[in-house]
Design an enzyme around this catalytic site. Structure first.
Site, PDB file in Angstrom:
ATOM      1  N   HIS A 158     -19.318  12.022  21.305  1.00  0.00           N
ATOM      2  CA  HIS A 158     -18.547  10.653  21.429  1.00  0.00           C
ATOM      3  C   HIS A 158     -19.113   9.728  20.723  1.00  0.00           C
ATOM      4  O   HIS A 158     -20.341   9.396  20.708  1.00  0.00           O
ATOM      5  CB  HIS A 158     -18.445  10.543  23.112  1.00  0.00           C
ATOM      6  CG  HIS A 158     -19.909  10.463  23.884  1.00  0.00           C
ATOM      7  ND1 HIS A 158     -20.390  11.526  24.109  1.00  0.00           N
ATOM      8  CD2 HIS A 158     -20.461   9.447  24.142  1.00  0.00           C
ATOM      9  CE1 HIS A 158     -21.436  11.097  24.722  1.00  0.00           C
ATOM     10  NE2 HIS A 158     -21.525   9.871  24.909  1.00  0.00           N
ATOM     11  N   GLU A 200     -26.938  11.842  27.627  1.00  0.00           N
ATOM     12  CA  GLU A 200     -26.275  12.242  29.009  1.00  0.00           C
ATOM     13  C   GLU A 200     -25.210  13.000  29.170  1.00  0.00           C
ATOM     14  O   GLU A 200     -25.437  13.857  29.936  1.00  0.00           O
ATOM     15  CB  GLU A 200     -25.776  10.736  29.715  1.00  0.00           C
ATOM     16  CG  GLU A 200     -25.284  10.821  30.927  1.00  0.00           C
ATOM     17  CD  GLU A 200     -24.870   9.447  31.624  1.00  0.00           C
ATOM     18  OE1 GLU A 200     -25.317   8.339  31.249  1.00  0.00           O
ATOM     19  OE2 GLU A 200     -23.659   9.619  32.627  1.00  0.00           O
ATOM     20  N   HIS A 259     -19.498   5.474  21.166  1.00  0.00           N
ATOM     21  CA  HIS A 259     -19.370   4.382  22.062  1.00  0.00           C
ATOM     22  C   HIS A 259     -18.998   3.167  21.221  1.00  0.00           C
ATOM     23  O   HIS A 259     -19.513   2.824  20.104  1.00  0.00           O
ATOM     24  CB  HIS A 259     -20.808   4.003  22.249  1.00  0.00           C
ATOM     25  CG  HIS A 259     -21.139   5.002  23.269  1.00  0.00           C
ATOM     26  ND1 HIS A 259     -21.400   4.747  24.796  1.00  0.00           N
ATOM     27  CD2 HIS A 259     -21.933   5.994  23.328  1.00  0.00           C
ATOM     28  CE1 HIS A 259     -22.058   5.648  25.500  1.00  0.00           C
ATOM     29  NE2 HIS A 259     -22.515   6.393  24.620  1.00  0.00           N
ATOM     30  N   ASP A 299     -15.323   3.595  29.361  1.00  0.00           N
ATOM     31  CA  ASP A 299     -16.807   3.958  29.865  1.00  0.00           C
ATOM     32  C   ASP A 299     -17.033   3.480  31.395  1.00  0.00           C
ATOM     33  O   ASP A 299     -16.649   2.356  31.605  1.00  0.00           O
ATOM     34  CB  ASP A 299     -17.843   3.462  29.044  1.00  0.00           C
ATOM     35  CG  ASP A 299     -19.375   4.152  29.447  1.00  0.00           C
ATOM     36  OD1 ASP A 299     -19.804   4.714  28.506  1.00  0.00           O
ATOM     37  OD2 ASP A 299     -19.709   4.136  30.500  1.00  0.00           O
ATOM     38  N   ILE A 300     -17.362   4.423  32.277  1.00  0.00           N
ATOM     39  CA  ILE A 300     -17.354   4.004  33.840  1.00  0.00           C
ATOM     40  C   ILE A 300     -18.351   3.021  34.118  1.00  0.00           C
ATOM     41  O   ILE A 300     -18.435   2.254  34.963  1.00  0.00           O
ATOM     42  CB  ILE A 300     -17.395   5.237  34.555  1.00  0.00           C
ATOM     43  CG1 ILE A 300     -16.663   4.847  35.911  1.00  0.00           C
ATOM     44  CG2 ILE A 300     -18.571   5.872  34.579  1.00  0.00           C
ATOM     45  CD1 ILE A 300     -15.416   4.774  36.130  1.00  0.00           C
TER      46      ILE A 300
HETATM   47  P1  AMP Z   1     -24.620   8.990  26.376  1.00  0.00           P
HETATM   48  O1  AMP Z   1     -24.104  10.784  26.540  1.00  0.00           O
HETATM   49  O2  AMP Z   1     -26.094   8.867  26.655  1.00  0.00           O
HETATM   50  O3  AMP Z   1     -23.879   8.846  25.085  1.00  0.00           O
HETATM   51  O4  AMP Z   1     -23.839   8.397  27.351  1.00  0.00           O
HETATM   52  C1  AMP Z   1     -22.804   9.208  28.350  1.00  0.00           C
HETATM   53  C2  AMP Z   1     -21.755   7.908  28.771  1.00  0.00           C
HETATM   54  O5  AMP Z   1     -20.945   8.183  29.446  1.00  0.00           O
HETATM   55  C3  AMP Z   1     -22.420   6.942  29.439  1.00  0.00           C
HETATM   56  O6  AMP Z   1     -22.490   5.645  28.776  1.00  0.00           O
HETATM   57  C4  AMP Z   1     -21.632   6.903  30.859  1.00  0.00           C
HETATM   58  O7  AMP Z   1     -21.436   5.672  31.505  1.00  0.00           O
HETATM   59  C5  AMP Z   1     -20.455   7.564  30.524  1.00  0.00           C
HETATM   60  N1  AMP Z   1     -19.658   8.507  31.560  1.00  0.00           N
HETATM   61  C6  AMP Z   1     -20.194   9.456  31.963  1.00  0.00           C
HETATM   62  N2  AMP Z   1     -19.330  10.114  32.993  1.00  0.00           N
HETATM   63  C7  AMP Z   1     -18.274   9.146  32.753  1.00  0.00           C
HETATM   64  C8  AMP Z   1     -16.914   9.354  33.401  1.00  0.00           C
HETATM   65  N3  AMP Z   1     -16.598  10.476  34.466  1.00  0.00           N
HETATM   66  N4  AMP Z   1     -16.032   8.390  33.242  1.00  0.00           N
HETATM   67  C9  AMP Z   1     -16.222   7.525  32.013  1.00  0.00           C
HETATM   68  N5  AMP Z   1     -17.403   7.412  31.334  1.00  0.00           N
HETATM   69  C10 AMP Z   1     -18.306   8.353  31.683  1.00  0.00           C
END
Ligand code: AMP
Length: 128
Positions: free
Chosen positions: A92, A87, A94, A28-29
């Site tokens: 996915h 988001e 975590h 995760d970025i």
């Molecule tokens: P959520 O959809 O709420 O579970 O969160 C999406 C997760 O994806 C967040 O923790 C972001 O930091 C992560 N994220 C979003 N874009 C990227 C990316 N390009 N590379 C890695 N992680 C990402």
């Protein structure tokens, strides 16, 4: 197309950890804790519980393997798992190395340099 599909297709860079025919894992970025990893089905479906049973169970099995490698790599009490998806509309899991509850809040974040991300991804890969 979701940002995760672009990552899986190699159109957007990521700190990749593992991939098989159906699943993909990368760091995760914006991590809650060092080693925060996302495990994603290649199939682009928004919500976890809309996945077919085979993909759902496969994602859990894949995540378990990644969690074991994470636990070996990052000093922590345990690996936490959560699913949010508010988001990015692409199912996915975590995986978050935990020492304290605030690391599950998504308000507590850690900063890693590009080099630290790269080294970490390689270390996790080596422990798979
Ligand atoms: P959520 O959809 O709420 O579970 O969160 C999406 C997760 O994806 C967040 O923790 C972001 O930091 C992560 N994220 C979003 N874009 C990227 C990316 N390009 N590379 C890695 N992680 C990402």
């Amino acid at each position: 197309m979701t940002v995760f599909t672009k990552i899986i297709n190699g159109e957007i860079p990521c700190y990749k950890i593992a991939e098989d025919e159906n699943f993909f894992a990368f760091l995760d970025i914006n991590p809650n804790a060092k080693g925060h990893t996302l495990c994603v089905p290649k199939q682009e479906i928004d919500k976890l519980f809309d996945l077919d049973d085979t993909t759902y169970l496969g994602l859990m099995q894949f995540s378990k393997k990644i969690a074991a490698a994470l636990k070996k790599t990052v000093p922590c009490d345990r690996i936490g798992m959560t699913v949010i998806g508010l988001e990015v509309p692409h199912a996915h899991v975590h995986l978050i190395p935990l020492n304290e509850m605030r690391e599950m809040t998504f308000k507590h974040k850690v900063n890693l340099t590009k080099e630290e991300f790269e080294v970490l991804a390689k270390e996790i890969q080596a422990n798979l």
